[in-house]
Design a protein around this motif. Structure first.
Motif, PDB file in Angstrom:
ATOM      1  N   ILE A  15      -5.521  13.442  46.209  1.00 26.87           N
ATOM      2  CA  ILE A  15      -5.029  12.498  47.375  1.00 26.87           C
ATOM      3  C   ILE A  15      -6.389  12.131  47.984  1.00 26.87           C
ATOM      4  CG2 ILE A  15      -4.361  12.451  49.712  1.00 26.87           C
ATOM      5  CD1 ILE A  15      -1.821  14.341  48.399  1.00 26.87           C
ATOM      6  N   VAL A  16      -7.506  12.894  48.315  1.00 28.83           N
ATOM      7  CA  VAL A  16      -8.689  12.364  48.886  1.00 28.83           C
ATOM      8  C   VAL A  16      -9.289  11.395  48.042  1.00 28.83           C
ATOM      9  CG1 VAL A  16     -11.068  13.192  49.530  1.00 28.83           C
ATOM     10  CG2 VAL A  16      -8.997  14.534  50.224  1.00 28.83           C
ATOM     11  N   LEU A  17      -9.368  11.637  46.582  1.00 24.65           N
ATOM     12  CA  LEU A  17     -10.001  10.864  45.800  1.00 24.65           C
ATOM     13  C   LEU A  17      -9.309   9.329  45.945  1.00 24.65           C
ATOM     14  CD1 LEU A  17     -10.685  13.197  42.730  1.00 24.65           C
ATOM     15  CD2 LEU A  17     -12.331  12.206  44.174  1.00 24.65           C
ATOM     16  N   LEU A  18      -7.968   9.404  45.764  1.00 25.25           N
ATOM     17  CA  LEU A  18      -7.344   8.122  45.757  1.00 25.25           C
ATOM     18  C   LEU A  18      -7.490   7.542  46.891  1.00 25.25           C
ATOM     19  CD1 LEU A  18      -4.179   9.627  43.554  1.00 25.25           C
ATOM     20  CD2 LEU A  18      -5.937   8.029  42.885  1.00 25.25           C
ATOM     21  N   GLU A  19      -7.310   8.014  48.064  1.00 26.53           N
ATOM     22  CA  GLU A  19      -7.356   7.594  49.227  1.00 26.53           C
ATOM     23  C   GLU A  19      -8.725   6.952  49.549  1.00 26.53           C
ATOM     24  OE1 GLU A  19      -5.259   6.827  51.853  1.00 26.53           O
ATOM     25  OE2 GLU A  19      -3.614   8.483  51.558  1.00 26.53           O
ATOM     26  N   GLN A  20      -9.596   7.484  49.227  1.00 30.56           N
ATOM     27  CA  GLN A  20     -10.991   7.076  49.469  1.00 30.56           C
ATOM     28  C   GLN A  20     -11.295   6.027  48.547  1.00 30.56           C
ATOM     29  OE1 GLN A  20     -14.036  10.335  48.895  1.00 30.56           O
ATOM     30  NE2 GLN A  20     -15.646   8.775  49.227  1.00 30.56           N
ATOM     31  N   ALA A  21     -10.847   6.031  47.285  1.00 34.82           N
ATOM     32  CA  ALA A  21     -11.176   4.839  46.389  1.00 34.82           C
ATOM     33  C   ALA A  21     -10.303   3.592  47.045  1.00 34.82           C
ATOM     34  CB  ALA A  21     -10.621   5.093  45.006  1.00 34.82           C
ATOM     35  N   ARG A  22      -9.252   3.824  47.644  1.00 35.13           N
ATOM     36  CA  ARG A  22      -8.343   2.615  47.993  1.00 35.13           C
ATOM     37  C   ARG A  22      -9.213   1.961  49.225  1.00 35.13           C
ATOM     38  NH1 ARG A  22      -2.575   2.127  48.844  1.00 35.13           N
ATOM     39  NH2 ARG A  22      -2.971   3.014  51.015  1.00 35.13           N
ATOM     40  N   ILE A  23      -9.992   2.492  49.935  1.00 34.45           N
ATOM     41  CA  ILE A  23     -10.510   1.833  51.099  1.00 34.45           C
ATOM     42  C   ILE A  23     -12.329   1.774  50.885  1.00 34.45           C
ATOM     43  CG2 ILE A  23      -8.944   2.845  52.598  1.00 34.45           C
ATOM     44  CD1 ILE A  23     -11.070   4.904  53.543  1.00 34.45           C
ATOM     45  N   GLU A  24     -12.812   2.518  49.855  1.00 31.90           N
ATOM     46  CA  GLU A  24     -14.170   2.431  49.610  1.00 31.90           C
ATOM     47  C   GLU A  24     -14.791   1.167  49.269  1.00 31.90           C
ATOM     48  OE1 GLU A  24     -17.442   5.155  47.150  1.00 31.90           O
ATOM     49  OE2 GLU A  24     -15.538   6.138  48.170  1.00 31.90           O
TER      50      GLU A  24
END
Length: 175
Positions: free
Chosen positions: A56-65
């Motif tokens: 979840i952290v990886l996906l959330e971060q990638a969506r905003i990074e």
């Protein structure tokens, strides 16, 4: 998909090293997917939650990074994130994870993606929102990727399988 957990763990190590030198949204998607595969293989609730949280952290971060990425990649990240939250729901039975799934995917429903419609229906039935479940399943049934067997066998829809509208939906897809 990798054949065993050892291969998955080895690939996690490789992708985590790649992250240090050349991170991309696609790499984040792969890194998260590997962790989600470990969730499926694990028999330990604590391990499952750990891997889910990492994914979840990886996906959330990638969506905003990333300021710019192809819409297809953003959709893939969002769908994978929603799947992770629904896996979390399956493990914990906490309705908030279904709500989070809805919050992620509702703004993307105009893309008419079958996975978005299915996950929205799954989140809705998990919250006992029958009218919304019906709405999303009707949209899902009109997509080219509609999976009749998935709908017939998915445990989330067991309680509505005898509802006339559900039976009718399935019958229209049988012909």
């Amino acid at each position: 998909m990798f054949e065993n957990t050892k291969q998955i763990i080895e690939r996690i190590g490789e992708t985590d090293q790649l992250y240090l030198t050349n991170n991309t949204p696609e790499l984040a998607l792969e890194r998260a997917d590997l962790r989600l595969q470990l969730v499926v293989f694990s028999n330990s609730r604590q391990e499952q939650i750990h891997f889910l949280q990492e994914a979840i952290v990886l996906l959330e971060q990638a969506r905003i990074e990333y300021e710019e990425m192809p819409m297809r990649v953003y959709l893939d990240l969002s769908i994978q994130l929603a799947k992770a939250y629904m896996m979390y729901f399956d493990i914990s039975k906490e309705v908030r994870f279904a709500l989070i799934t809805q919050q992620i995917l509702k703004p993307l429903n105009q893309h008419a993606h079958s996975d978005i419609y299915f996950l929205l229906s799954y989140a809705s039935i998990s919250k006992n929102e029958i009218a919304l479940t019906r709405h999303w399943l009707i949209k899902y049934s009109k997509t080219s990727d509609f999976d009749l067997e998935l709908l017939q066998t998915h445990p989330a829809f067991k309680n509505i399988q005898q509802d006339p509208w559900f039976v009718e939906l399935l019958q229209t897809k049988l012909h």
